[in-house]
Scaffold this active site. Structure first.
Site, PDB file in Angstrom:
ATOM      1  N   CYS A  75      34.884  38.375  44.915  1.00 22.28           N
ATOM      2  CA  CYS A  75      35.472  38.964  46.104  1.00 22.28           C
ATOM      3  C   CYS A  75      36.932  38.586  46.180  1.00 22.28           C
ATOM      4  O   CYS A  75      37.430  37.795  45.388  1.00 22.28           O
ATOM      5  CB  CYS A  75      34.753  38.432  47.324  1.00 22.28           C
ATOM      6  SG  CYS A  75      32.974  38.462  47.143  1.00 22.28           S
TER       7      CYS A  75
ATOM      8  N   ARG B 285      40.712  44.686  42.641  1.00 21.46           N
ATOM      9  CA  ARG B 285      39.781  43.753  42.008  1.00 21.46           C
ATOM     10  C   ARG B 285      38.364  44.336  41.947  1.00 21.46           C
ATOM     11  O   ARG B 285      37.519  43.819  41.223  1.00 21.46           O
ATOM     12  CB  ARG B 285      39.744  42.445  42.796  1.00 21.46           C
ATOM     13  CG  ARG B 285      41.021  41.651  42.713  1.00 21.46           C
ATOM     14  CD  ARG B 285      41.047  40.574  43.766  1.00 21.46           C
ATOM     15  NE  ARG B 285      40.030  39.569  43.565  1.00 21.46           N
ATOM     16  CZ  ARG B 285      40.257  38.361  43.045  1.00 21.46           C
ATOM     17  NH1 ARG B 285      41.456  38.034  42.674  1.00 21.46           N
ATOM     18  NH2 ARG B 285      39.294  37.488  42.915  1.00 21.46           N
TER      19      ARG B 285
ATOM     20  N   TRP C 166      32.297  41.955  46.731  1.00 25.04           N
ATOM     21  CA  TRP C 166      31.638  42.550  45.559  1.00 25.04           C
ATOM     22  C   TRP C 166      30.241  41.940  45.540  1.00 25.04           C
ATOM     23  O   TRP C 166      30.075  40.756  45.253  1.00 25.04           O
ATOM     24  CB  TRP C 166      32.429  42.194  44.306  1.00 25.04           C
ATOM     25  CG  TRP C 166      32.053  42.967  43.089  1.00 25.04           C
ATOM     26  CD1 TRP C 166      32.538  44.174  42.690  1.00 25.04           C
ATOM     27  CD2 TRP C 166      31.130  42.572  42.073  1.00 25.04           C
ATOM     28  NE1 TRP C 166      31.976  44.552  41.498  1.00 25.04           N
ATOM     29  CE2 TRP C 166      31.109  43.591  41.102  1.00 25.04           C
ATOM     30  CE3 TRP C 166      30.311  41.459  41.890  1.00 25.04           C
ATOM     31  CZ2 TRP C 166      30.307  43.535  39.962  1.00 25.04           C
ATOM     32  CZ3 TRP C 166      29.503  41.402  40.762  1.00 25.04           C
ATOM     33  CH2 TRP C 166      29.512  42.437  39.818  1.00 25.04           C
TER      34      TRP C 166
ATOM     35  N   ASN D 137      34.765  33.516  48.492  1.00 24.17           N
ATOM     36  CA  ASN D 137      34.663  34.088  47.149  1.00 24.17           C
ATOM     37  C   ASN D 137      34.025  33.036  46.265  1.00 24.17           C
ATOM     38  O   ASN D 137      34.473  31.896  46.243  1.00 24.17           O
ATOM     39  CB  ASN D 137      36.061  34.448  46.625  1.00 24.17           C
ATOM     40  CG  ASN D 137      36.035  34.876  45.158  1.00 24.17           C
ATOM     41  OD1 ASN D 137      35.018  35.378  44.679  1.00 24.17           O
ATOM     42  ND2 ASN D 137      37.131  34.677  44.466  1.00 24.17           N
ATOM     43  N   GLY D 138      32.990  33.413  45.527  1.00 26.35           N
ATOM     44  CA  GLY D 138      32.319  32.462  44.637  1.00 26.35           C
ATOM     45  C   GLY D 138      30.820  32.579  44.796  1.00 26.35           C
ATOM     46  O   GLY D 138      30.312  33.546  45.377  1.00 26.35           O
TER      47      GLY D 138
ATOM     48  N   GLU E 175      37.282  48.766  21.437  1.00 22.09           N
ATOM     49  CA  GLU E 175      38.053  48.901  22.670  1.00 22.09           C
ATOM     50  C   GLU E 175      38.007  50.346  23.182  1.00 22.09           C
ATOM     51  O   GLU E 175      37.859  50.582  24.380  1.00 22.09           O
ATOM     52  CB  GLU E 175      39.495  48.424  22.438  1.00 22.09           C
ATOM     53  CG  GLU E 175      40.441  48.586  23.617  1.00 22.09           C
ATOM     54  CD  GLU E 175      40.003  47.851  24.873  1.00 22.09           C
ATOM     55  OE1 GLU E 175      39.072  47.038  24.830  1.00 22.09           O
ATOM     56  OE2 GLU E 175      40.597  48.118  25.933  1.00 22.09           O
TER      57      GLU E 175
ATOM     58  N   LYS F 196      36.458  51.439  26.850  1.00 22.06           N
ATOM     59  CA  LYS F 196      37.225  52.189  27.852  1.00 22.06           C
ATOM     60  C   LYS F 196      36.414  53.389  28.334  1.00 22.06           C
ATOM     61  O   LYS F 196      36.351  53.672  29.527  1.00 22.06           O
ATOM     62  CB  LYS F 196      38.558  52.691  27.283  1.00 22.06           C
ATOM     63  CG  LYS F 196      39.634  51.662  27.104  1.00 22.06           C
ATOM     64  CD  LYS F 196      40.364  51.273  28.370  1.00 22.06           C
ATOM     65  CE  LYS F 196      39.899  49.998  28.953  1.00 22.06           C
ATOM     66  NZ  LYS F 196      40.074  48.769  28.269  1.00 22.06           N
TER      67      LYS F 196
ATOM     68  N   GLU G 126      33.476  52.302  30.479  1.00 21.33           N
ATOM     69  CA  GLU G 126      33.894  51.709  31.742  1.00 21.33           C
ATOM     70  C   GLU G 126      34.369  52.741  32.763  1.00 21.33           C
ATOM     71  O   GLU G 126      33.963  52.704  33.917  1.00 21.33           O
ATOM     72  CB  GLU G 126      35.029  50.724  31.428  1.00 21.33           C
ATOM     73  CG  GLU G 126      35.547  49.933  32.584  1.00 21.33           C
ATOM     74  CD  GLU G 126      36.643  48.944  32.149  1.00 21.33           C
ATOM     75  OE1 GLU G 126      37.209  49.105  31.054  1.00 21.33           O
ATOM     76  OE2 GLU G 126      36.935  48.032  32.924  1.00 21.33           O
TER      77      GLU G 126
ATOM     78  N   HIS H 177      22.737  52.071   8.846  1.00 22.41           N
ATOM     79  CA  HIS H 177      21.735  51.011   8.998  1.00 22.41           C
ATOM     80  C   HIS H 177      21.006  51.131  10.335  1.00 22.41           C
ATOM     81  O   HIS H 177      20.406  50.167  10.803  1.00 22.41           O
ATOM     82  CB  HIS H 177      22.399  49.639   8.840  1.00 22.41           C
ATOM     83  CG  HIS H 177      23.000  49.451   7.479  1.00 22.41           C
ATOM     84  ND1 HIS H 177      22.233  49.286   6.355  1.00 22.41           N
ATOM     85  CD2 HIS H 177      24.279  49.474   7.059  1.00 22.41           C
ATOM     86  CE1 HIS H 177      23.025  49.189   5.297  1.00 22.41           C
ATOM     87  NE2 HIS H 177      24.276  49.314   5.699  1.00 22.41           N
TER      88      HIS H 177
ATOM     89  N   LYS I  50      38.078  43.783  38.771  1.00 24.73           N
ATOM     90  CA  LYS I  50      39.190  43.483  37.869  1.00 24.73           C
ATOM     91  C   LYS I  50      39.129  42.047  37.380  1.00 24.73           C
ATOM     92  O   LYS I  50      39.363  41.764  36.212  1.00 24.73           O
ATOM     93  CB  LYS I  50      40.504  43.736  38.614  1.00 24.73           C
ATOM     94  CG  LYS I  50      41.759  43.447  37.801  1.00 24.73           C
ATOM     95  CD  LYS I  50      41.967  44.496  36.736  1.00 24.73           C
ATOM     96  CE  LYS I  50      43.245  44.313  35.940  1.00 24.73           C
ATOM     97  NZ  LYS I  50      43.169  45.091  34.686  1.00 24.73           N
TER      98      LYS I  50
HETATM   99  O1  M6R Z   1      41.418  39.032  33.055  1.00 22.67           O
HETATM  100  P1  M6R Z   1      40.722  39.020  31.739  1.00 22.67           P
HETATM  101  O2  M6R Z   1      41.580  39.524  30.616  1.00 22.67           O
HETATM  102  O3  M6R Z   1      40.152  37.670  31.398  1.00 22.67           O
HETATM  103  O4  M6R Z   1      39.513  40.010  31.887  1.00 22.67           O
HETATM  104  C1  M6R Z   1      38.558  40.126  30.862  1.00 22.67           C
HETATM  105  C2  M6R Z   1      37.679  41.344  31.059  1.00 22.67           C
HETATM  106  O5  M6R Z   1      36.963  41.239  32.259  1.00 22.67           O
HETATM  107  C3  M6R Z   1      38.483  42.641  31.076  1.00 22.67           C
HETATM  108  O6  M6R Z   1      39.242  42.792  29.914  1.00 22.67           O
HETATM  109  C4  M6R Z   1      37.549  43.848  31.215  1.00 22.67           C
HETATM  110  O7  M6R Z   1      36.774  43.970  30.066  1.00 22.67           O
HETATM  111  C5  M6R Z   1      38.382  45.119  31.457  1.00 22.67           C
HETATM  112  N1  M6R Z   1      38.016  45.681  32.725  1.00 22.67           N
HETATM  113  C6  M6R Z   1      38.189  46.153  30.429  1.00 22.67           C
HETATM  114  O8  M6R Z   1      38.991  47.260  30.665  1.00 22.67           O
END
Ligand code: M6R
Length: 591
Positions: free
Chosen positions: A3, A28, A72, A96-97, A464, A468, A471, A487, A586
């Site tokens: 959060c 976030r 969150w 938060n936590g 990657e 993307k 996500e 395989h 985020k």
């Molecule tokens: O802040 P960070 O680079 O440690 O975050 C790591 C991942 O949570 C972050 O890269 C996540 O995979 C992205 N949302 C991907 O686009």
């Protein structure tokens, strides 16, 4: 919970300041939001709702001290009741936590006759506060925190203390801020940057009291002197120049690379020379996109024959590190510098005596303060949940670090290092592929899934690209080593199934082409990205994308760009908001 919390004391417009800070925390990721204002007469007024921060707009809540929250959900579904702040007696609290011992504490409170209004772990904290309070606000917060296990950043109001906020931190990020006429605590530096002029990180185990000034206390209750630093220009809040944050951030990649390279040129690596020269092994840990950047770094060092290099996702690191110890170098990569798994991995490596190097985009983040040597990316604030420009900047930092390591060990920088300076311009050249990637996204928007293939240095880029698409376009997408398909995963390929392959390594051109021929023979729609016109002209691919030329080791910084843009277009064409992907945050500040 991942959060966002904010606390603000302000001469005027506290309510408006809270709402604008909450809007800055939105990136976030969250599912509900709330605020509570405390008036001079000691009245607590709360407004909290499931859904967007904008749902909190309405009649102004009076008060010069206030706390706010973006939630969150973990314990309990998104709902008005589970939204923060939580209230009990004279107290209001945002958290938060995760309170790991909340079940035992809740049982104790239920036995004492408490009635809970939410399903959250956080509500136990405010109820404990109400029980512990004997007129000493900070004392009550310290007493309750001593009973909590897990992680928390808390901000608390008490109706006996109008004009005061007490905050505490253990394991979840917290920063204090000051501006003319206003004092803050917040989970997040970027969210505070439009409001505060001066910032000060709060350390684990510390407490903060905001009243006429910011006062910080250690776990024993002793006041700690702490210097505030002026908000740096690169920390200032971002704004959208074009469409969504993600589109803007992709457009900013050349600038991010330019700024990052300039910062690296100004960085003195001498303090880590000894550790790098004598490195027995190199370990890297990171999550998500940052992990893919770390994979590219590990590949490059291994290719250069530097030493044994091990790369792992941070969450798995602790199970794979029997050998890490002194004389080893541990590299942690994190855009936010607050990812809980990466911080834990770094703490473990530190406890074993390894030399820690951090790569972060947020100055004063927890990671930057934990490591022995921090390398700052200068990508600028990244607001979209999907990492884009920070990935390119991470790669540049990591490749620059690799060049330094090779220099310290061998007395000469590798030939490819000299070409790094051309990367910003080459990134601009990559924009020429965007028309084609946009058309491709339009063609594939209704696809049920897709594969991304790459061999060797192209594999992290394929991973990657797939991440993307998963996500932000909410579409099944998987990245594979091009040689692995037969395989097992080839079974999923059928008529029209999209397969996007990267081929940037000359020695492997023909092998990647073989993989494309295999999928095409099964009806796949094949896309090939390469910097070689010859390879493209000979390929059986249905769609061919020409990448700019740069020496092979640096290719990952560029070859990902068309994929980042493609994912963004897919997301928009599928009616989604690429800045706010479903279920994701985020900054992942819980393990
Ligand atoms: O802040 P960070 O680079 O440690 O975050 C790591 C991942 O949570 C972050 O890269 C996540 O995979 C992205 N949302 C991907 O686009």
């Amino acid at each position: 919970m991942m959060c966002g919390i904010i606390g603000c004391i302000s001469g005027e417009n506290c309510y408006e300041k809270l709402l604008s800070s909450l809007a800055r925390l939105e990136y976030r990721g969250y599912d509900s939001a709330g605020v509570c204002l405390l008036s001079e007469e000691g009245v607590l007024r709360v407004r909290k709702k499931k859904g967007y921060v904008s749902n909190l707009a309405g009649k102004r809540l009076a008060g010069g001290a206030g706390i706010g929250h973006t939630r969150w959900a973990t314990h309990g579904k998104p709902s008005d009741e589970n939204a923060h702040p939580h209230l009990c007696g004279k107290f209001a609290l945002v958290h938060n936590g995760i309170i790991e011992n909340y079940a035992a504490l809740k049982e104790e409170l239920l036995a004492a006759g408490e009635v809970f209004l939410s399903e959250t772990d956080s509500e136990v904290v405010v109820r404990l506060l109400s029980h512990a309070y004997r007129g000493d606000f900070l004392g009550a917060v310290r007493e309750v925190c001593a009973r909590l296990s897990g992680s928390y950043a808390l901000a608390v109001l008490c109706s006996d203390f109008p004009g005061e906020i007490v905050a505490a931190r253990k394991g979840s990020p917290l920063v204090a801020g000051a501006a003319k006429g206003a004092l803050y605590v917040c989970s997040d530096v970027p969210a505070l940057c439009g409001e505060a002029e001066f910032l000060c990180p709060v350390e684990d185990g510390e407490f903060v009291v905001l009243s006429d000034a910011v006062r910080i206390y250690d776990a024993q209750g002793r006041q700690v002197e702490r210097a505030f630093s002026r908000v740096k220009s690169e920390q200032r809040a971002a704004s959208v120049a074009e469409g969504t944050f993600m589109q803007s951030e992709i457009a900013q990649i050349p600038r991010a690379l330019r700024d990052t390279l300039a910062g690296l040129e100004d960085t003195d690596f001498a303090p880590c020379a000894r550790a790098l020269r004598g490195a027995k092994r190199v370990w890297c840990a990171a999550c998500g996109t940052a992990y893919h950047a770390a994979l590219s770094f590990a590949d490059l060092l291994a290719e250069e024959g530097f030493c044994d290099v091990f790369c792992s996702t941070s969450s798995e690191f602790r199970y794979k590190t029997p050998l890490i110890g002194e004389k080893d170098v541990f590299v942690a990569v994190s855009q936010s510098g607050e990812t809980a798994d990466t911080l834990e991995a770094a703490r473990l490596a530190k406890s074993r005596g390894a030399y820690l190097i951090g790569i972060t985009n947020v100055a004063d983040s927890s990671l930057s303060r934990l490591v022995h040597f921090n390398i700052a990316m200068r990508a600028g604030p990244e607001i979209a949940v999907a990492a884009t420009k920070s990935y390119n900047a991470q790669l540049v930092c990591l490749f620059y670090l690799a060049a330094q390591m090779l220099f310290f060990k061998r007395g000469a920088v590798p030939g490819w290092a000299g070409e790094m300076v051309s990367l910003p311009e080459k990134a601009e050249e990559c924009f020429r592929t965007f028309g084609q990637m946009s058309a491709l996204a339009a063609k594939l928007r209704a696809a049920k899934g897709m594969f991304f293939l790459g061999r060797n240095a192209d594999l992290p880029t394929a991973l990657e690209g797939a991440l993307k698409v998963r996500e932000i376009a909410c579409l099944f997408a998987e990245g594979y080593p091009a040689g692995e398909l037969k395989h097992g995963s080839l079974a999923l390929v059928e008529e029209g199934f999209p397969v996007l392959a990267l081929s940037t390594r000359e020695a492997l051109f023909s092998k990647t082409e073989n993989a494309l021929a295999e999928v095409r023979a099964r009806g796949a729609y094949a896309v090939l990205l390469s910097q070689s016109e010859e390879v493209l002209s000979r390929s059986c691919a249905d769609c061919k994308v020409l990448l700019p030329q740069v020496c092979a080791p640096l290719m990952p910084v560029l070859s990902v760009l068309p994929l980042q843009y493609f994912a963004c277009r897919m997301s928009l064409l599928r009616g989604m908001d690429p800045d706010k992907p479903r279920n994701l945050a985020k900054s992942v500040t819980v393990e």
